[in-house]
Write a protein that holds these residues in place. Structure first.
Motif, PDB file in Angstrom:
ATOM      1  N   TRP A   1      43.310  32.326  38.371  1.00 52.26           N
ATOM      2  CA  TRP A   1      43.076  33.724  38.743  1.00 52.26           C
ATOM      3  C   TRP A   1      42.551  34.494  37.538  1.00 52.26           C
ATOM      4  O   TRP A   1      42.766  34.098  36.394  1.00 52.26           O
ATOM      5  CB  TRP A   1      44.320  34.388  39.337  1.00 52.26           C
TER       6      TRP A   1
ATOM      7  N   THR B   1      40.633  34.775  42.698  1.00 57.28           N
ATOM      8  CA  THR B   1      41.589  33.665  42.739  1.00 57.28           C
ATOM      9  C   THR B   1      40.913  32.421  43.295  1.00 57.28           C
ATOM     10  O   THR B   1      40.014  32.504  44.132  1.00 57.28           O
ATOM     11  CB  THR B   1      42.818  34.005  43.611  1.00 57.28           C
TER      12      THR B   1
ATOM     13  N   MET C   1      45.413  29.613  45.093  1.00 61.88           N
ATOM     14  CA  MET C   1      46.002  30.942  44.954  1.00 61.88           C
ATOM     15  C   MET C   1      45.489  31.897  46.031  1.00 61.88           C
ATOM     16  O   MET C   1      44.417  31.695  46.603  1.00 61.88           O
ATOM     17  CB  MET C   1      45.654  31.556  43.580  1.00 61.88           C
TER      18      MET C   1
ATOM     19  N   HIS D   1      45.460  36.457  46.731  1.00 62.99           N
ATOM     20  CA  HIS D   1      45.741  37.732  46.068  1.00 62.99           C
ATOM     21  C   HIS D   1      45.606  38.890  47.042  1.00 62.99           C
ATOM     22  O   HIS D   1      44.964  38.772  48.082  1.00 62.99           O
ATOM     23  CB  HIS D   1      44.809  37.941  44.857  1.00 62.99           C
TER      24      HIS D   1
ATOM     25  N   ILE E   1      49.486  38.202  43.041  1.00 63.93           N
ATOM     26  CA  ILE E   1      48.844  36.882  43.034  1.00 63.93           C
ATOM     27  C   ILE E   1      49.917  35.847  43.340  1.00 63.93           C
ATOM     28  O   ILE E   1      50.954  35.809  42.670  1.00 63.93           O
ATOM     29  CB  ILE E   1      48.188  36.593  41.672  1.00 63.93           C
TER      30      ILE E   1
END
Length: 195
Positions: A38, A112, A117, A119, A188
């Motif tokens: 990220w 991300t 991930m 976000h 995140i």
């Protein structure tokens, strides 16, 4: 918690060489433009033109300064973004170009890696203390304007463009504005337990 001061941010060329970006925070800490999980950054956009593409990355963009831009993203209708509009999220690996509406802008970019991930980004205007719940993963608070105090063993003061990165074990943070302040709250999280 970690405090990142605006004066210490790192500036570097855009991936496509078309401008300069200011990196606020990145994970892992030593990651470059091709291998981050990220990244939170700001960019000064002086001219209309193409955005850098990032394979496998999702991006959220907000206008911090200036009149705004019109984004033309492959597969999307043209989208106008300014300081008053909602934040705009889109895949960073599709062809994207921007047309400036009334001169240069500064934007906020949160990115991300899609396979690992996710976000979310929220803009908050506050004039009274607010409790911000932190969640599993990482919570990043960027003070866009004004000043805020975060009580702690040693109270922390954030000025314009300073950033706080919350510890994963912080259940919540109390943010007290001095007069009024505008914050960006960035959450995140990992996918499949990858926090």
């Amino acid at each position: 918690m970690r405090i990142l001061r605006a004066a210490d941010y790192r500036s570097m060329p855009w991936k496509n060489g078309g401008g300069v970006t200011t990196e606020i925070a990145v994970s892992p800490a030593s990651a470059g433009l091709d291998d981050f999980d990220w990244r939170v950054s700001m960019a000064r956009v002086e001219l209309s033109g193409p955005f850098s593409q990032f394979a496998g990355i999702d991006r959220t963009l907000a206008v911090l300064e200036g009149e705004g831009i019109v984004l033309e993203i492959a597969g999307y209708p043209p989208t106008s973004i300014n300081r008053a509009t909602a934040l705009f999220s889109f895949p960073a690996d599709v062809q994207t170009s921007a047309t400036l509406i009334g001169g240069p802008i500064t934007d906020l970019n949160v990115m991300t890696r899609r396979s690992r991930m996710t976000h979310s980004v929220e803009r908050l205007s506050i004039s009274t203390p607010v409790e911000i719940r932190t969640e599993a993963g990482t919570t990043v608070i960027l003070c866009l304007d004004g000043e805020v105090i975060v009580p702690a063993a040693e109270p922390v003061r954030l000025g314009a463009l300073d950033t706080l990165v919350a510890d994963p074990d912080d259940a919540s943070l109390l943010v007290q504005p001095i007069h009024e302040a505008t914050l960006f709250m960035i959450r995140i999280g990992g996918i499949s337990g990858n926090d």
